[in-house]
Motif scaffolding. Structure first.
Motif, PDB file in Angstrom:
ATOM      1  N   PRO A  62       0.800  -1.233   0.000  1.00 54.18           N
ATOM      2  CA  PRO A  62       0.000   0.000   0.000  1.00 54.18           C
ATOM      3  C   PRO A  62       0.832   1.282   0.000  1.00 54.18           C
ATOM      4  CG  PRO A  62      -0.999  -1.601   1.456  1.00 54.18           C
ATOM      5  CD  PRO A  62       0.299  -2.209   0.986  1.00 54.18           C
ATOM      6  N   ASP A  91      -0.207   6.296   6.754  1.00 58.42           N
ATOM      7  CA  ASP A  91      -1.143   5.163   6.737  1.00 58.42           C
ATOM      8  C   ASP A  91      -2.485   5.586   6.135  1.00 58.42           C
ATOM      9  OD1 ASP A  91       0.726   3.512   7.906  1.00 58.42           O
ATOM     10  OD2 ASP A  91      -0.072   3.749   9.943  1.00 58.42           O
ATOM     11  N   ARG A  92      -2.964   6.751   6.531  1.00 59.77           N
ATOM     12  CA  ARG A  92      -4.245   7.264   6.011  1.00 59.77           C
ATOM     13  C   ARG A  92      -4.163   7.511   4.508  1.00 59.77           C
ATOM     14  NH1 ARG A  92      -9.529   7.927   5.149  1.00 59.77           N
ATOM     15  NH2 ARG A  92     -10.232  10.100   5.064  1.00 59.77           N
ATOM     16  N   SER A 149      -2.041   6.270   2.334  1.00 66.15           N
ATOM     17  CA  SER A 149      -1.809   5.037   1.571  1.00 66.15           C
ATOM     18  C   SER A 149      -3.105   4.251   1.413  1.00 66.15           C
ATOM     19  CB  SER A 149      -0.741   4.174   2.246  1.00 66.15           C
ATOM     20  OG  SER A 149      -1.178   3.671   3.489  1.00 66.15           O
ATOM     21  N   ASP A 150      -3.965   4.303   2.425  1.00 63.57           N
ATOM     22  CA  ASP A 150      -5.263   3.633   2.320  1.00 63.57           C
ATOM     23  C   ASP A 150      -6.096   4.257   1.198  1.00 63.57           C
ATOM     24  OD1 ASP A 150      -7.547   1.935   3.270  1.00 63.57           O
ATOM     25  OD2 ASP A 150      -8.376   3.904   3.778  1.00 63.57           O
ATOM     26  N   GLN A 165      -7.378   2.800  -2.645  1.00 62.30           N
ATOM     27  CA  GLN A 165      -8.757   2.868  -3.104  1.00 62.30           C
ATOM     28  C   GLN A 165      -8.885   3.542  -4.476  1.00 62.30           C
ATOM     29  OE1 GLN A 165     -11.801   4.061  -0.125  1.00 62.30           O
ATOM     30  NE2 GLN A 165     -10.089   4.188   1.314  1.00 62.30           N
TER      31      GLN A 165
END
Length: 483
Positions: free
Chosen positions: A159, A345-346, A348-349, A353
């Motif tokens: 990711p 992290d946020r 990459s999420d 998507q």
């Protein structure tokens, strides 16, 4: 992928008939639905490389067939595709869908610039990318043709992007004084995607962003299309002026400040070390996060740029962005964001998507160049060549613009910020230059109220093009000053 349709000038079919057939085919197969405004006669003549009279003849036949119609204030519009008369229910009005999209269209001048950049005959005096002559295409081809390391894969990457590449970027950034573990690095498909992810993942509708004025961000709508507002802060020769930051932050409840400290786009300004320290201190005091865009930071000429803001960031205040687009090649579409792990992290999420990761092939190529030392050798070459181009451009300005404009002397990057001694009507100058196959980047696309600047780039056009284009530009400026 089908090639763009072209006229066959050796065919027995007359040129106007070929153009008529091509436009009719686009209307009939739905590429140009009812309500679409077709390009102007001048644009069509340029596209097909024919006289305007040929275009007039073809459009006349389309109008006689009831397929198009000229309307006052709207230009020439598709009014019928014949199928709409036969269908029991009318086709969808795609133009209403187009107008309903949440992403704002580019301003008209930017759209003209984007279209003109596809014309190989255009002298591009403002283009913000390296000349094809400076891109090491053959060496990159060898990278792809050579033995791939065991780490290479054509599958989806993690990711956050290839761990191998993030480890190498982590080592690369240490040379700039930026300490970032691979877990705090996100690989993105160019800097623009990085900004998109930030707008989607960290900000809410109605947020305010503080930016340098003028700013590259005014020429794109990445934040505005997400319902956010940009507020400009003046600059001087040392970079963004710090006096108003606190007041504007409180007045607009600003969520972020965006800055390009190294060789700013469009002004070419290099923010001084003292100004960087002051900016970081004020933003820390105001609890105002920064986006530091460092895509030009490696392109210094005589002495290295001051360390990035991120190198002095002890509190996770700075989101740091880098890219290979301005140094190794825009077609690779590889950049990175460095920030606190929860932020990465946020983002990459959200990236997973939207595109499920950047090209694994491009990630591998960048990793190979960084790890092998090829990139540093390439940078030495690019810096040397850009310095020569800058000096050549400055000599032309001294010779032909000394009495009509003044300018900065950039210490790196791509840009010279040319200021006219007297305000001009920018739009007529832009249009006249475009007619003569000279493409300009006027200051008003970076600051809507600016009628006195052009962004000149010495990075893209050839030496011959720089010379002929700037000589003619000086003549045009004098003509417009007299009118």
């Amino acid at each position: 992928m089908a090639e763009e349709w072209k006229l066959n000038k050796y065919s027995d079919v007359p040129l106007h008939q070929q153009i008529y057939d091509n436009i009719k085919r686009r209307i009939m197969n739905g590429e140009w639905p009812v309500g679409t405004r077709i390009p102007t006669q001048r644009d069509l003549a340029s596209k097909y490389q024919v006289n305007r009279s040929t275009i007039v003849y073809a459009l006349g036949e389309l109008a006689a067939d009831g397929l198009i119609e000229s309307r006052v204030g709207q230009g020439t519009v598709i009014i019928n595709n014949t199928w709409s008369l036969l269908a029991a229910t009318p086709p969808p009005d795609w133009n209403q869908y187009v107008k309903s999209g949440s992403y704002q269209p580019n301003i008209q001048m930017i759209q003209q610039i984007n279209r003109a950049e596809t014309d190989s005959n255009m002298i591009r005096l403002g283009t913000g990318e390296l000349s094809p002559d400076l891109l090491l295409t053959d060496q990159m081809r060898e990278t792809f043709n050579g033995r791939m390391s065991s780490r290479f894969t054509l599958g989806y990457s993690e990711p956050k992007g290839s761990l191998y590449l993030r480890e190498i970027i982590s080592e690369h950034l240490k040379k700039k004084g930026v300490i970032a573990s691979p877990a705090s690095i996100l690989i993105v498909s160019g800097g623009l995607q990085g900004l998109q992810l930030i707008s989607l993942g960290l900000l809410h509708h109605g947020s305010s962003i503080l930016v340098e004025n003028p700013s590259y961000l005014n020429s794109i709508h990445v934040f505005q299309s997400a319902g956010m507002h940009l507020h400009g802060i003046p600059m001087d020769e040392n970079g963004i002026r710090k006096e108003a930051i606190g007041r504007l932050k409180r007045q607009h409840r600003a969520a972020l400040l965006y800055t390009i400290p190294a060789f700013h786009n469009p002004t070419g300004t290099l923010m001084s070390s003292d100004r960087r320290a002051e900016l970081l201190r004020i933003c820390s005091q105001e609890r105002l996060p920064l986006i530091e865009d460092d895509v030009y930071g490696d392109l210094w000429f005589d002495t290295p740029s001051p360390p990035p803001l991120k190198a002095s960031d002890k509190h996770g205040l700075v989101l740091y962005m880098g890219s290979m687009s301005k140094t190794l090649g825009p077609g690779l579409r590889i950049g990175w964001i460095v920030g606190p792990e929860p932020v990465i992290d946020r983002l990459s999420d959200i990236k997973m998507q939207t595109d499920y990761g950047s090209s694994s092939l491009s990630q591998h190529a960048v990793a190979e160049w960084l790890s092998s030392g090829l990139y540093e050798n390439h940078l030495d070459h690019i810096r040397s060549e850009l310095r020569k181009r800058r000096d050549f451009t400055l000599s032309l300005l001294e010779q032909y613009f000394h009495d009509i404009a003044h300018w900065n002397i950039p210490q790196g990057g791509f840009y010279i910020w040319l200021r006219f001694n007297n305000p001009l009507s920018i739009r007529p100058l832009f249009e006249q230059a475009l007619k003569e196959s000279i493409l300009l980047n006027p200051g008003n696309i970076y600051d809507r109220n600016d009628q006195q600047h052009l962004r000149l780039s010495y990075a893209y056009a050839s030496y011959d093009q720089l010379e002929s284009g700037l000589i003619r530009l000086a003549e045009l400026i004098r003509l417009h000053a007299l009118s």
